[in-house]
Design a protein around this motif. Structure first.
Motif, mmCIF file in Angstrom:
data_model
loop_
_atom_site.group_PDB
_atom_site.id
_atom_site.type_symbol
_atom_site.label_atom_id
_atom_site.label_comp_id
_atom_site.label_asym_id
_atom_site.label_seq_id
_atom_site.Cartn_x
_atom_site.Cartn_y
_atom_site.Cartn_z
ATOM 1 N N LEU A 95 0.823 -1.203 0.000
ATOM 2 C CA LEU A 95 0.000 0.000 0.000
ATOM 3 C C LEU A 95 0.857 1.253 0.000
ATOM 4 N N THR A 96 1.833 1.273 0.883
ATOM 5 C CA THR A 96 2.714 2.440 0.969
ATOM 6 C C THR A 96 3.424 2.684 -0.355
ATOM 7 N N ARG A 97 3.866 1.596 -0.942
ATOM 8 C CA ARG A 97 4.593 1.700 -2.210
ATOM 9 C C ARG A 97 3.712 2.314 -3.303
ATOM 10 N N VAL A 98 2.482 1.860 -3.377
ATOM 11 C CA VAL A 98 1.571 2.367 -4.409
ATOM 12 C C VAL A 98 1.337 3.860 -4.230
ATOM 13 N N ILE A 99 1.034 4.236 -2.988
ATOM 14 C CA ILE A 99 0.704 5.641 -2.740
ATOM 15 C C ILE A 99 1.923 6.530 -2.949
ATOM 16 N N LYS A 100 3.053 6.069 -2.441
ATOM 17 C CA LYS A 100 4.252 6.892 -2.548
ATOM 18 C C LYS A 100 4.606 7.146 -4.017
ATOM 19 N N ARG A 101 4.433 6.101 -4.813
ATOM 20 C CA ARG A 101 4.780 6.269 -6.215
ATOM 21 C C ARG A 101 3.938 7.364 -6.871
ATOM 22 N N THR A 102 2.647 7.311 -6.621
ATOM 23 C CA THR A 102 1.777 8.322 -7.201
ATOM 24 C C THR A 102 2.156 9.720 -6.697
ATOM 25 N N ALA A 103 2.332 9.823 -5.394
ATOM 26 C CA ALA A 103 2.663 11.122 -4.816
ATOM 27 C C ALA A 103 3.955 11.665 -5.417
ATOM 28 N N ASN A 104 4.939 10.799 -5.507
ATOM 29 C CA ASN A 104 6.214 11.231 -6.087
ATOM 30 C C ASN A 104 6.039 11.718 -7.511
ATOM 31 N N ASP A 105 5.357 10.922 -8.308
ATOM 32 C CA ASP A 105 5.181 11.271 -9.712
ATOM 33 C C ASP A 105 4.509 12.635 -9.852
ATOM 34 N N ILE A 106 3.477 12.841 -9.059
ATOM 35 C CA ILE A 106 2.752 14.101 -9.174
ATOM 36 C C ILE A 106 3.616 15.273 -8.722
ATOM 37 N N GLU A 107 4.247 15.139 -7.580
ATOM 38 C CA GLU A 107 5.088 16.242 -7.096
ATOM 39 C C GLU A 107 6.176 16.584 -8.091
ATOM 40 N N GLN A 108 6.757 15.512 -8.633
ATOM 41 C CA GLN A 108 7.834 15.732 -9.597
ATOM 42 C C GLN A 108 7.334 16.447 -10.845
ATOM 43 N N GLU A 144 -9.314 0.271 0.049
ATOM 44 C CA GLU A 144 -8.789 0.875 1.263
ATOM 45 C C GLU A 144 -9.739 1.960 1.768
ATOM 46 N N VAL A 145 -10.227 2.748 0.835
ATOM 47 C CA VAL A 145 -11.204 3.772 1.222
ATOM 48 C C VAL A 145 -12.459 3.106 1.775
ATOM 49 N N ALA A 146 -12.905 2.050 1.083
ATOM 50 C CA ALA A 146 -14.127 1.367 1.507
ATOM 51 C C ALA A 146 -14.002 0.829 2.926
ATOM 52 N N SER A 147 -12.809 0.431 3.283
ATOM 53 C CA SER A 147 -12.631 -0.151 4.615
ATOM 54 C C SER A 147 -12.380 0.937 5.661
ATOM 55 N N GLY A 148 -12.564 2.194 5.269
ATOM 56 C CA GLY A 148 -12.363 3.267 6.228
ATOM 57 C C GLY A 148 -10.901 3.491 6.549
ATOM 58 N N GLY A 149 -10.033 3.043 5.662
ATOM 59 C CA GLY A 149 -8.602 3.239 5.877
ATOM 60 C C GLY A 149 -8.059 2.414 7.021
ATOM 61 N N ARG A 150 -8.700 1.282 7.267
ATOM 62 C CA ARG A 150 -8.321 0.456 8.404
ATOM 63 C C ARG A 150 -6.828 0.094 8.369
ATOM 64 N N ASN A 151 -6.325 -0.136 7.192
ATOM 65 C CA ASN A 151 -4.926 -0.562 7.084
ATOM 66 C C ASN A 151 -4.002 0.538 6.585
ATOM 67 N N LEU A 152 -4.533 1.743 6.571
ATOM 68 C CA LEU A 152 -3.750 2.836 6.013
ATOM 69 C C LEU A 152 -2.767 3.343 7.067
ATOM 70 N N VAL A 172 -1.106 8.142 4.768
ATOM 71 C CA VAL A 172 -2.035 9.267 4.806
ATOM 72 C C VAL A 172 -1.287 10.565 4.511
ATOM 73 N N GLN A 173 -0.125 10.711 5.097
ATOM 74 C CA GLN A 173 0.698 11.896 4.833
ATOM 75 C C GLN A 173 0.994 12.031 3.339
ATOM 76 N N GLU A 174 1.308 10.887 2.770
ATOM 77 C CA GLU A 174 1.636 10.853 1.342
ATOM 78 C C GLU A 174 0.451 11.372 0.522
ATOM 79 N N MET A 175 -0.738 10.878 0.897
ATOM 80 C CA MET A 175 -1.942 11.318 0.202
ATOM 81 C C MET A 175 -2.187 12.808 0.425
ATOM 82 N N GLY A 176 -1.832 13.266 1.616
ATOM 83 C CA GLY A 176 -1.968 14.687 1.902
ATOM 84 C C GLY A 176 -1.115 15.526 0.957
ATOM 85 N N ARG A 177 0.059 15.006 0.617
ATOM 86 C CA ARG A 177 0.928 15.742 -0.321
ATOM 87 C C ARG A 177 0.231 15.923 -1.656
#
Lengths: 215, 215, 215, 215
Positions: C61-74, C110-118, C123-128
């Motif tokens: 999960l972290t890997r997926v989110i981080k990748r997106t965040a990185n790509d967008i910021e870059q 993950e959203v459907a589960s209320g972010g139980r495993n987030l 979350v910080q990554e998504m905040g970026r």
DNA sequence: TATGAATGAGTGTTCATTCAT
DNA sequence: GATGAATGAACACTCATTCAT
């Protein structure tokens, strides 16, 4: 090193223990927990090693039948005289049925259920046993030693009487306990002895009467 | 009004239907739902009328055994000749086993289970059947008609062969379907015909040889 | 020698394979056996290398989110024009979602589960990601380029539409197969093309109307 | 008397309770024990009334989708103005999604799983919802009220944004608790208010610019 | 480091039996 | 007397995890 020998031993122990449980309770009456406990392994291990309850039952069944078929075929290999072959057949079958305690109940239940769980391979195996007897009878008839008889029925008489006698044991003992006044020692011979009786009776039934030539 | 007749009729229908199910599935394999459906009554009604699964099974078992015992005793009542009595015994047993389809599987399973569910009354009933044969054999031996044989083993041969043959049917047919090339018509005679074969074989086995002029 | 490189490679391959399985089955639906098989490693090895199922899921999960965040910021680093920044944001998000097949299902679940495993880090990554958009919108509003809009809702529209569209694909195709008569090609554009549509619609929605000054 | 009403009530209560559990845990994460407990019935009763876990899930899913489709169709029946129809569509969808707490997570998970458990009937139901929007857009375009837009993408934006926003709630709250310093009230409007925002944005995105004096 | 084998704790499902009407 | 509905107690089977090598 002897990984193979060892693990096939483990599987063999499972099958041996399962045979006892299945013979006492039947397929539906046996509990997987009980089967595992009897084999001294964890239930999950049983699934890992062999598969589900049905696979376990198939393995047990095939093993029982194959053993008898092998023993009989092997015993007949070295005997050529027809009468001796019949005696050998009955003797081996009786010995097997008597020694391998679980064989008779398992077979009776399987027959009772219409062979629902009988894999084709097992049927073939049983065919070998029947074939051995049929061939011998046929040969004896051709040699004028035996009267022309229905070989299949002779087979039923041998197998039916000995299987029933062997499986009967608990009932006979219970009965003896409840009705000690009518105790009959002829009900309590070993299955091997029973085999000899059956052998004698069968031969008496099928042997051609030599006196026919007496005029 | 004829409440009694009606309900005993209902009970009889339930027992008849249950016998079929028990014979096909065994006690543990049979489902109460299925037993009720087969009898055409509601499951709760079945409990109300007969009781729990075990009571139903006991009733079925006792009924099956009693019927056979009655038929045999009745048939032998009017026959005094030893050989004819043997023939009658085998014939009646074969006819019963052949006609009442569920009898053989139920008995085989019961024996296989060590008579776990066999009520004392049923054992007594079976004793009557065995007694009838034993007495006849004993009498024949005393009359010099029969050789001295183990009566119990003769009983096993008759009962075992015919029960096995009858219950065997589905397996034989399946086998015939799978291996049509080795079809043997002697495997497909009726149980009654099988009874005649067995009768002949048994008599051949036990009859004293008259020509043996024992001096 | 390049032990580290090799094992991080192995770990990366495990995570990549696990992402696919998790995206298809979800956390609870995925089996550890399956995850190991998909990664081509022994189950015990997976435990040795990464840890239990939850640790594996967190890593994925972290890997997926981080990748997106990185790509967008870059991608946004070098763009200063507000409209272009919005377009870049949507484009990168769409491209990521389209190319990395497992991203959308994982996020939706993950959203459907209320972010139980987030994990908090994710979350910080998504905040970026959200921050990048919000800042741009704010800036555009201050520059009079955009109407004053609820930035969070705009974010939901972009992310929701593209994630849903991407994850939708199997359903759309199944539907097309079952109802070929109503096939609509606009349902089968790539996620990247969908991104352009969404970009246009979003900009049309938020751009200030220049004609307000006309009069 | 009102047997039907009563029992459909019982089933309805089971479905309502199950919807909550499925929405929180997903199909694989939900335990049948938990589903039964939530519904206040015995586990076996659940099987008696509805069937297995999958049947229960299907029933829940169909019910959720059908309700939304019905509400939307009904709401649009009396509205003919294109813009108002769009607003009504968004409003009803938002209200449903906001009020029926479990709808959004269930739908998101279902999409994520590729519609693995989506019965054909449910897909048809979803088609009705999509069709209502598409027709309205098409009509508005023909009337020169709307710009020519990709109707499916507009649908994705409405449904995606509102579903995501609604399902997002726990994550948003958790985030607010962890990072109170960056609390943004725009993240905490009701789903209905969010629906109005989305309605405004969508209309701004699709409305034709009146001043474009097409000559 | 890697892995075949083993297992405790569930998990969905069924079943014999009972109850309310 | 008859029955649809309800249920506690199993039951077959699975799973994430660990262990011995």
């Amino acid at each position: 090193m002897n990984q193979t020998a060892e693990s096939s031993n483990t599987i063999d122990e499972i099958l041996e223990a399962a045979a006892v449980v299945f013979s006492e309770k039947g397929f539906d009456g046996a509990r997987v927990d009980e089967l595992a406990r009897a084999a001294g392994v964890n239930k999950a291990t049983l699934y890992y090693q062999i598969g589900d309850k049905e696979a376990l039952y198939h393995a047990v069944l095939t093993r029982v039948i194959k053993r008898t078929a092998n023993d009989i075929e092997q015993a007949l290999e070295t005997v050529s005289d027809c009468e001796l072959r019949i005696r050998a057949f009955v003797e081996i079958f009786a010995r097997n049925t008597g020694n391998v305690r679980y064989a008779a109940p398992i077979m009776l239940r399987e027959v009772a259920s219409g062979g629902r769980n009988l894999p084709e391979s097992a049927v073939q195996e049983m065919g070998r046993v029947l074939g051995a007897l049929t061939d011998t009878l046929q040969q004896g008839i051709e040699q004028g030693l035996f009267r022309p008889v229905n070989a299949f029925m002779v087979h039923m008489m041998i197998v039916g009487s000995l299987t029933l006698y062997s499986a009967n044991e608990p009932i006979r003992h219970r009965n003896a306990k409840h009705n000690p006044e009518i105790h009959d020692p002829s009900h309590f011979i070993t299955t091997e002895e029973a085999g000899r009786e059956v052998g004698n009776l069968i031969l008496a039934a099928i042997k051609a009467q030599p006196q026919e030539t007496q005029s």
